[in-house]
Design a protein around this motif. Structure first.
Motif, PDB file in Angstrom:
ATOM      1  N   ALA A  44       0.845  -1.186   0.000  1.00  8.29           N
ATOM      2  CA  ALA A  44       0.000   0.000   0.000  1.00  8.29           C
ATOM      3  C   ALA A  44       0.882   1.237   0.000  1.00  8.29           C
ATOM      4  CB  ALA A  44      -0.908  -0.011   1.229  1.00  8.29           C
ATOM      5  N   ALA A  52      -7.083   0.972   1.499  1.00  6.83           N
ATOM      6  CA  ALA A  52      -6.701  -0.296   2.117  1.00  6.83           C
ATOM      7  C   ALA A  52      -7.414  -0.477   3.447  1.00  6.83           C
ATOM      8  CB  ALA A  52      -5.190  -0.347   2.313  1.00  6.83           C
ATOM      9  N   TYR A  53      -7.449   0.580   4.252  1.00  8.50           N
ATOM     10  CA  TYR A  53      -8.125   0.525   5.550  1.00  8.50           C
ATOM     11  C   TYR A  53      -9.604   0.199   5.373  1.00  8.50           C
ATOM     12  CZ  TYR A  53     -10.467   2.404   9.687  1.00  8.50           C
ATOM     13  OH  TYR A  53     -11.276   2.580  10.775  1.00  8.50           O
ATOM     14  N   THR A  55     -11.019  -1.342   2.917  1.00  8.68           N
ATOM     15  CA  THR A  55     -11.174  -2.707   2.422  1.00  8.68           C
ATOM     16  C   THR A  55     -11.137  -3.711   3.561  1.00  8.68           C
ATOM     17  OG1 THR A  55     -10.176  -2.151   0.289  1.00  8.68           O
ATOM     18  CG2 THR A  55     -10.151  -4.472   0.930  1.00  8.68           C
ATOM     19  N   VAL A  56     -10.180  -3.545   4.477  1.00  7.47           N
ATOM     20  CA  VAL A  56     -10.060  -4.484   5.590  1.00  7.47           C
ATOM     21  C   VAL A  56     -11.247  -4.353   6.535  1.00  7.47           C
ATOM     22  CG1 VAL A  56      -8.635  -5.185   7.542  1.00  7.47           C
ATOM     23  CG2 VAL A  56      -7.556  -4.508   5.407  1.00  7.47           C
ATOM     24  N   THR A  59     -14.134  -6.139   5.103  1.00  6.91           N
ATOM     25  CA  THR A  59     -13.959  -7.587   5.228  1.00  6.91           C
ATOM     26  C   THR A  59     -14.377  -8.051   6.615  1.00  6.91           C
ATOM     27  OG1 THR A  59     -12.134  -7.592   3.646  1.00  6.91           O
ATOM     28  CG2 THR A  59     -12.287  -9.472   5.125  1.00  6.91           C
ATOM     29  N   ALA A  87      -3.146  -1.862   9.119  1.00  9.88           N
ATOM     30  CA  ALA A  87      -3.794  -3.069   9.635  1.00  9.88           C
ATOM     31  C   ALA A  87      -4.959  -2.666  10.513  1.00  9.88           C
ATOM     32  CB  ALA A  87      -2.806  -3.927  10.415  1.00  9.88           C
ATOM     33  N   TYR A 123      -2.836  -5.228   5.624  1.00 11.88           N
ATOM     34  CA  TYR A 123      -3.075  -5.104   4.191  1.00 11.88           C
ATOM     35  C   TYR A 123      -1.730  -4.986   3.487  1.00 11.88           C
ATOM     36  CZ  TYR A 123      -4.717  -3.363  -0.319  1.00 11.88           C
ATOM     37  OH  TYR A 123      -4.953  -3.208  -1.656  1.00 11.88           O
ATOM     38  N   VAL A 191      -6.151 -13.179   3.545  1.00  9.16           N
ATOM     39  CA  VAL A 191      -5.181 -12.102   3.605  1.00  9.16           C
ATOM     40  C   VAL A 191      -3.902 -12.613   4.243  1.00  9.16           C
ATOM     41  CG1 VAL A 191      -4.756  -9.761   4.450  1.00  9.16           C
ATOM     42  CG2 VAL A 191      -7.079 -10.463   3.875  1.00  9.16           C
TER      43      VAL A 191
END
Length: 233
Positions: A44, A52-53, A55-56, A59, A87, A123, A191
């Motif tokens: 990233a 990215a944040y 997306t996680v 999830t 993360a 991530y 992941v």
């Protein structure tokens, strides 16, 4: 549970850096990995940390897992050079998942009532290998309702599957039960660098902090503490 003023300051800086990154379109898919191409997870860059944040977090929420209050990050952690790896930690009280895993006649709910599953999702981490140090992430927790507290080492999903199989499962069926739980979790959270641990917190309000180190393609990365509040009904 004690967190120094320096840790709090560094954590706040990391969180501010993540949340101040501009929103951009998702990065294009990496090229296909061939026999001659090393398998390195995408990293990233500064421009897509917020993506990215998000997306996680999405999830975790899709799995019914509650994200912690703010993200964390490891500096100088990218597999291919200096960079930030974001993360998110999260937790889910049992029973979880809501639908028992498909093994007729057996309750294979991974997290039982009165337990809490703590998770850590970075991530941009490379997949774990046999040489990866997987014991560096920790969770410190306190149940303010019943007074219980403790610390637990978080491990890769594969290492904790056996402990999540109910003891009443017959020896002959344990391999099948372990495979069912492992396949479910790995399919749900595909992941690299994912860590998790189920803890007997008991019922009540649980305060927790996740922090520690994780390896990324041979590079040791320290993730600043992130905290969460979990209601375990």
């Amino acid at each position: 549970m004690f967190v120094s003023r320096r840790s709090i300051t560094l954590t706040a800086c990391a969180a501010a850096l993540l949340l101040s990154a501009p929103t951009v379109a998702a990065a294009p898919a990496p090229p296909a990995v061939t026999r001659d191409t090393p398998a390195v997870a995408p990293t990233a860059g500064p421009g897509d940390l917020l993506t990215a944040y998000q997306t996680v977090v999405e999830t975790l929420e899709a799995l019914g897992i509650q994200p912690f209050l703010y993200p964390t990050a490891a500096l100088n952690c990218s597999a291919d050079g200096p960079g930030i790896v974001p993360a998110v930690a999260g937790a889910v009280p049992g029973p979880w998942p809501a639908t028992a895993l498909p093994l007729p006649g057996l309750d294979l709910t991974a997290v039982k009532s009165g337990q809490t599953l703590f998770t850590f999702l970075p991530y941009g981490m490379a997949p774990d290998t046999a040489a990866t140090n997987t014991a560096g992430m920790q969770v410190a927790w306190l149940n303010i309702s019943n007074g219980r507290s403790g610390m637990a080492s978080m491990g890769p999903i594969g290492d904790i599957v056996a402990a999540m199989v109910p003891p009443e499962v017959p020896v002959q069926l344990r391999p099948m039960a372990e495979a069912a739980i492992r396949d479910f979790l790995l399919a749900a959270i595909p992941v690299g660098g994912v860590r998790a641990v189920p803890v007997d917190t008991g019922h009540g309000t649980v305060l927790a902090a996740v922090f520690g180190t994780a390896d990324n393609a041979g590079r040791s990365c320290f993730f600043f503490p992130t905290v969460g509040i979990i209601d375990v009904p």
